[in-house]
Design an enzyme around this catalytic site. Structure first.
Site: not given
Length: 232
Positions: A145, A194
């Site tokens: 992302h 993450h």
């Protein structure tokens, strides 16, 4: 007899080039990649501490989790970003700037290949929680992302600058790009999918790729390639 007039010394202006920016970002990305690969203890501890602190907040804030999921899954999703690049490529092709269209498309595809290749090579596990607020699959490093957002926004800003956008639109585009790139990284951290170093690595790799792409196209133009009409 009047003394001779001395001219002021010429100013030496330091100019940051895209190639220089790309080199710095690539070297920093290599440092982060190396530290992640060898599991450098201070970095691992920092990643864990930040992830733990954010997760403790996320499990108590379902409304904010929902907002973050909408932003990360729709507004700033990699496919949304690639869709914007696709629109830009189609517009460039329609305008007759076909080499530039192919160049932008190739840069976006290369970013995806680099991202997926590194994920496979590093094989880093994502944060694991007994009470997750979101889920994600495949390896963690680098954040897809974060990298896709930076590559896509960087390329779009480059195209706007090349085509002489007005100052108001340029400032708006800068703000939107900054909020998107930073925002998507924060959503990935807040949702616990993450580590901080994943996001940082994605940003650095994306910046390096965009900078090298811009430098490469500028070099091609200096060698006699076609220029965008109206660009200085």
């Amino acid at each position: 007899m009047s003394s001779p007039q001395l001219s002021p010394p010429a100013r030496t202006r330091s100019r940051v080039t895209p190639f220089g920016t790309g080199t710095v970002c690539a070297l920093l990305a290599l440092v982060v990649l190396t530290l992640v690969a060898v599991r450098w203890s201070p970095l691992m501890t920092l990643d864990r501490n930040i992830a733990d602190a954010l997760h403790r907040r996320a499990v108590t804030e379902p409304g904010l989790v929902h907002t973050n999921r909408i932003l990360t899954d729709w507004a700033w999703d990699p496919w949304t970003m690639r869709g914007l690049i696709t629109v830009a490529v189609v517009v460039l092709w329609w305008r007759g700037e076909r080499l530039l269209a192919v160049w932008v498309a190739a840069t976006s595809v290369l970013a995806t290949l680099v991202q997926q290749g590194l994920k496979s090579a590093v094989g880093r596990e994502r944060p694991q929680w007994p009470d997750p607020v979101d889920s994600a699959h495949y390896a963690a490093f680098p954040s897809g992302h974060a990298m896709t957002a930076l590559v896509s926004c960087g390329l779009l800003l480059w195209l706007l600058r090349r085509h002489g956008t007005g100052p108001r639109l340029w400032r708006t585009a800068l703000v939107v790009a900054f909020v998107s790139v930073v925002g998507v990284g924060l959503t990935r951290l807040y949702l616990g999918v993450h580590w901080l170093s994943d996001v940082l690595g994605g940003w650095l790799l994306g910046a390096a790729l965009v900078a090298f792409s811009i430098a490469g196209y500028a070099r091609y133009e200096r060698r006699g390639g076609p220029r965008t009409p109206g660009c200085s």
